[in-house]
Design an enzyme around this catalytic site. Structure first.
Site, PDB file in Angstrom:
ATOM      1  N   LEU A   1       0.825  -1.214   0.000  1.00  0.00           N
ATOM      2  CA  LEU A   1       0.000   0.000   0.000  1.00  0.00           C
ATOM      3  C   LEU A   1       0.854   1.258   0.000  1.00  0.00           C
ATOM      4  O   LEU A   1       0.348   2.367  -0.128  1.00  0.00           O
ATOM      5  CB  LEU A   1      -0.889   0.000   1.247  1.00  0.00           C
ATOM      6  CG  LEU A   1      -1.917  -1.121   1.311  1.00  0.00           C
ATOM      7  CD1 LEU A   1      -2.489  -1.225   2.716  1.00  0.00           C
ATOM      8  CD2 LEU A   1      -3.016  -0.900   0.297  1.00  0.00           C
ATOM      9  N   SER A   2       2.171   1.085   0.166  1.00  0.00           N
ATOM     10  CA  SER A   2       3.048   2.250   0.269  1.00  0.00           C
ATOM     11  C   SER A   2       3.008   3.143  -0.972  1.00  0.00           C
ATOM     12  O   SER A   2       3.003   4.371  -0.837  1.00  0.00           O
ATOM     13  CB  SER A   2       4.482   1.804   0.568  1.00  0.00           C
ATOM     14  OG  SER A   2       4.497   1.164   1.815  1.00  0.00           O
TER      15      SER A   2
ATOM     16  N   LYS B   1      14.384  -6.898   5.752  1.00  0.00           N
ATOM     17  CA  LYS B   1      14.614  -5.910   6.812  1.00  0.00           C
ATOM     18  C   LYS B   1      15.828  -6.176   7.701  1.00  0.00           C
ATOM     19  O   LYS B   1      16.463  -5.252   8.170  1.00  0.00           O
ATOM     20  CB  LYS B   1      13.372  -5.808   7.708  1.00  0.00           C
ATOM     21  CG  LYS B   1      12.230  -5.016   7.101  1.00  0.00           C
ATOM     22  CD  LYS B   1      11.143  -4.862   8.144  1.00  0.00           C
ATOM     23  CE  LYS B   1       9.991  -4.046   7.618  1.00  0.00           C
ATOM     24  NZ  LYS B   1       9.020  -3.725   8.675  1.00  0.00           N
TER      25      LYS B   1
ATOM     26  N   ASP C   1       9.694   1.970  11.972  1.00  0.00           N
ATOM     27  CA  ASP C   1       8.557   1.197  12.503  1.00  0.00           C
ATOM     28  C   ASP C   1       8.289   1.575  13.959  1.00  0.00           C
ATOM     29  O   ASP C   1       7.146   1.723  14.378  1.00  0.00           O
ATOM     30  CB  ASP C   1       8.836  -0.312  12.408  1.00  0.00           C
ATOM     31  CG  ASP C   1       8.722  -0.818  10.977  1.00  0.00           C
ATOM     32  OD1 ASP C   1       7.928  -0.244  10.203  1.00  0.00           O
ATOM     33  OD2 ASP C   1       9.435  -1.780  10.634  1.00  0.00           O
TER      34      ASP C   1
ATOM     35  N   GLY D   1       3.449 -11.603  21.233  1.00  0.00           N
ATOM     36  CA  GLY D   1       4.205 -11.940  20.027  1.00  0.00           C
ATOM     37  C   GLY D   1       5.670 -11.632  20.249  1.00  0.00           C
ATOM     38  O   GLY D   1       6.024 -10.847  21.154  1.00  0.00           O
ATOM     39  N   ALA D   2       6.533 -12.278  19.447  1.00  0.00           N
ATOM     40  CA  ALA D   2       7.977 -12.060  19.630  1.00  0.00           C
ATOM     41  C   ALA D   2       8.711 -12.080  18.293  1.00  0.00           C
ATOM     42  O   ALA D   2       9.875 -12.455  18.215  1.00  0.00           O
ATOM     43  CB  ALA D   2       8.538 -13.123  20.573  1.00  0.00           C
TER      44      ALA D   2
ATOM     45  N   GLY E   1       9.418  -9.908  14.369  1.00  0.00           N
ATOM     46  CA  GLY E   1      10.024  -8.630  13.985  1.00  0.00           C
ATOM     47  C   GLY E   1       9.199  -7.444  14.450  1.00  0.00           C
ATOM     48  O   GLY E   1       9.744  -6.455  14.958  1.00  0.00           O
TER      49      GLY E   1
ATOM     50  N   TYR F   1      -3.886  -4.567  10.428  1.00  0.00           N
ATOM     51  CA  TYR F   1      -4.777  -3.495   9.971  1.00  0.00           C
ATOM     52  C   TYR F   1      -5.870  -3.956   9.016  1.00  0.00           C
ATOM     53  O   TYR F   1      -6.705  -3.145   8.596  1.00  0.00           O
ATOM     54  CB  TYR F   1      -3.985  -2.328   9.366  1.00  0.00           C
ATOM     55  CG  TYR F   1      -3.001  -2.735   8.303  1.00  0.00           C
ATOM     56  CD1 TYR F   1      -1.662  -2.931   8.625  1.00  0.00           C
ATOM     57  CD2 TYR F   1      -3.408  -2.919   6.986  1.00  0.00           C
ATOM     58  CE1 TYR F   1      -0.756  -3.304   7.658  1.00  0.00           C
ATOM     59  CE2 TYR F   1      -2.503  -3.288   6.011  1.00  0.00           C
ATOM     60  CZ  TYR F   1      -1.176  -3.485   6.352  1.00  0.00           C
ATOM     61  OH  TYR F   1      -0.274  -3.861   5.389  1.00  0.00           O
TER      62      TYR F   1
ATOM     63  N   GLY G   1      -4.379  -0.677  13.819  1.00  0.00           N
ATOM     64  CA  GLY G   1      -3.118  -1.045  13.162  1.00  0.00           C
ATOM     65  C   GLY G   1      -2.743  -0.091  12.044  1.00  0.00           C
ATOM     66  O   GLY G   1      -1.556   0.148  11.786  1.00  0.00           O
TER      67      GLY G   1
HETATM   68  P1  ATR Z   1       6.407 -10.274  12.169  1.00  0.00           P
HETATM   69  O1  ATR Z   1       7.673  -9.821  11.540  1.00  0.00           O
HETATM   70  O2  ATR Z   1       5.176  -9.747  11.488  1.00  0.00           O
HETATM   71  O3  ATR Z   1       6.379 -10.041  13.633  1.00  0.00           O
HETATM   72  P2  ATR Z   1       7.128 -13.037  12.521  1.00  0.00           P
HETATM   73  O4  ATR Z   1       8.508 -12.593  12.818  1.00  0.00           O
HETATM   74  O5  ATR Z   1       6.932 -14.188  11.603  1.00  0.00           O
HETATM   75  O6  ATR Z   1       6.301 -11.838  11.885  1.00  0.00           O
HETATM   76  O7  ATR Z   1       6.361 -13.309  13.912  1.00  0.00           O
HETATM   77  C1  ATR Z   1       5.084 -13.776  13.958  1.00  0.00           C
HETATM   78  C2  ATR Z   1       4.603 -13.756  15.399  1.00  0.00           C
HETATM   79  O8  ATR Z   1       3.235 -14.199  15.401  1.00  0.00           O
HETATM   80  C3  ATR Z   1       5.345 -14.715  16.319  1.00  0.00           C
HETATM   81  O9  ATR Z   1       5.374 -14.170  17.621  1.00  0.00           O
HETATM   82  C4  ATR Z   1       4.463 -15.957  16.254  1.00  0.00           C
HETATM   83  O10 ATR Z   1       4.568 -16.812  17.378  1.00  0.00           O
HETATM   84  P3  ATR Z   1       5.709 -17.975  17.410  1.00  0.00           P
HETATM   85  O11 ATR Z   1       6.959 -17.290  17.813  1.00  0.00           O
HETATM   86  O12 ATR Z   1       5.210 -18.946  18.398  1.00  0.00           O
HETATM   87  O13 ATR Z   1       5.763 -18.557  16.017  1.00  0.00           O
HETATM   88  C5  ATR Z   1       3.106 -15.322  16.254  1.00  0.00           C
HETATM   89  N1  ATR Z   1       2.055 -16.216  15.735  1.00  0.00           N
HETATM   90  C6  ATR Z   1       1.840 -16.571  14.453  1.00  0.00           C
HETATM   91  N2  ATR Z   1       0.761 -17.384  14.364  1.00  0.00           N
HETATM   92  C7  ATR Z   1       0.300 -17.548  15.626  1.00  0.00           C
HETATM   93  C8  ATR Z   1      -0.790 -18.283  16.198  1.00  0.00           C
HETATM   94  N3  ATR Z   1      -1.622 -18.999  15.436  1.00  0.00           N
HETATM   95  N4  ATR Z   1      -0.963 -18.204  17.537  1.00  0.00           N
HETATM   96  C9  ATR Z   1      -0.134 -17.472  18.313  1.00  0.00           C
HETATM   97  N5  ATR Z   1       0.912 -16.764  17.840  1.00  0.00           N
HETATM   98  C10 ATR Z   1       1.127 -16.795  16.513  1.00  0.00           C
END
Ligand code: ATR
Length: 286
Positions: A21-22, A69, A105, A133-134, A136, A224, A245
């Site tokens: 969308l950028s 990235k 970001d 979440g953990a 990027g 989003y 978002g």
């Molecule tokens: P981004 O760069 O968008 O953060 P990513 O690095 O692939 O994408 O990270 C995706 C995040 O979504 C992770 O924290 C992932 O959890 P895991 O570390 O356990 O993989 C989380 N995630 C993706 N699908 C999920 C689900 N169905 N339930 C819970 N967490 C989910």
């Protein structure tokens, strides 16, 4: 010699970028500011070979998206401290001998929260935040919240990844399956950074039990599409303040525009461009 003769060139590089969308957001911004600039979406796979070519052709600034990235850092002549801490660069500016990198970001996260809730720095200082979440996105969010002076707890499906993040950003970890045990208002700010809830990916679920929400809690989603994720709907139902978002997407772009051009970005026009592309004829007014 090659030099753009009529328009200054900007763009986004990644793979794939066909649905980015950028271009819509940036070209609208250039237009309303009367700037002779053009922003293109480009599929790039070989950073080492392609970055010097883009510089030679005359591109002045680039947005960087998946999957580049993190890996792009090794090809840059300068990287700012924030991008170093996050471990990712999403914006490049051409300099004398190559490309300089920054991360906007995290700025998107700060500005989204400030513009939707409060721009008073004291308001945020010391607030308790939960980051779910953990990946990027979570790294940029943690950096932003830390800069705002918040005390962060991380929760992630894969516990080990949460532990890694907690070491990098000095925060606590709570098990993902324990979130339902925490009482409403345990955290003042809750940021959802996983892909759960996104159109086409677990759209009907949220990784956060709605029992943690209460009036006064601030809930922000990095997803989003749809605008109203299950996470944000649950927050609103329990009286929490929601931050969409789209705001993070918008403000990371605003920061890019301002770094490249050195003039204030037309924020409302950029927001409108995104909203038209994402939500026209679909759900949800604010
Ligand atoms: P981004 O760069 O968008 O953060 P990513 O690095 O692939 O994408 O990270 C995706 C995040 O979504 C992770 O924290 C992932 O959890 P895991 O570390 O356990 O993989 C989380 N995630 C993706 N699908 C999920 C689900 N169905 N339930 C819970 N967490 C989910």
């Amino acid at each position: 010699m090659i030099r753009p003769a009529q328009e200054r060139l900007f763009g986004v590089i990644g793979y794939p970028v066909g649905h980015s969308l950028s271009p819509l957001m940036m070209n609208r911004a250039f237009e309303v500011c009367g700037l002779k600039c053009r922003y293109l979406a480009m599929e790039v796979t070989d950073l080492k070979e392609d970055l010097p070519i883009l510089a030679r052709v005359g591109f002045e600034g680039l947005s960087v998206t998946v999957p580049h990235k993190e890996r792009i850092i090794e090809f840059l002549v300068k990287v700012d401290q924030e991008a170093e801490a996050i471990g990712a660069v999403n914006t490049l500016k051409r300099c004398e001998n190559g490309w300089e990198g920054r991360n906007t970001d995290w700025i998107g996260v700060v500005k989204a929260l400030e513009s939707a809730v409060s721009s008073d720095k004291n308001f945020w200082f010391g607030k308790k935040a939960l980051v779910v979440g953990a990946g990027g996105a979570a790294r940029a969010v943690c950096h932003a919240l830390k800069k705002m002076g918040m005390v962060i707890t991380i929760s992630n499906r894969t516990y080990e990844k949460a532990e890694t993040l907690s070491r990098d950003f000095s925060c606590d970890v709570v098990p993902f399956d324990s979130l339902g045990n925490f009482s409403p208002g345990t955290w003042d700010v809750i940021v959802q950074t996983t892909s759960v809830g996104m159109k086409g990916y677990a759209e009907t679920s949220s990784p956060v039990p709605p029992t943690v929400f209460a009036p006064g809690v601030i809930a922000m989603d990095v997803v989003y599409t749809p605008r109203w994720t299950v996470f944000l709907s649950g927050a609103k139902e329990r009286g929490a303040t929601v931050v969409f978002g789209l705001e993070m997407l918008l403000y990371q772009g605003v920061a890019q525009f301002e770094w490249w051009l050195g003039v204030p970005a037309p924020v409302e026009a950029m927001r409108k461009a995104l909203e038209e592309a994402l939500y026209v004829n679909s759900e949800g007014k604010r």
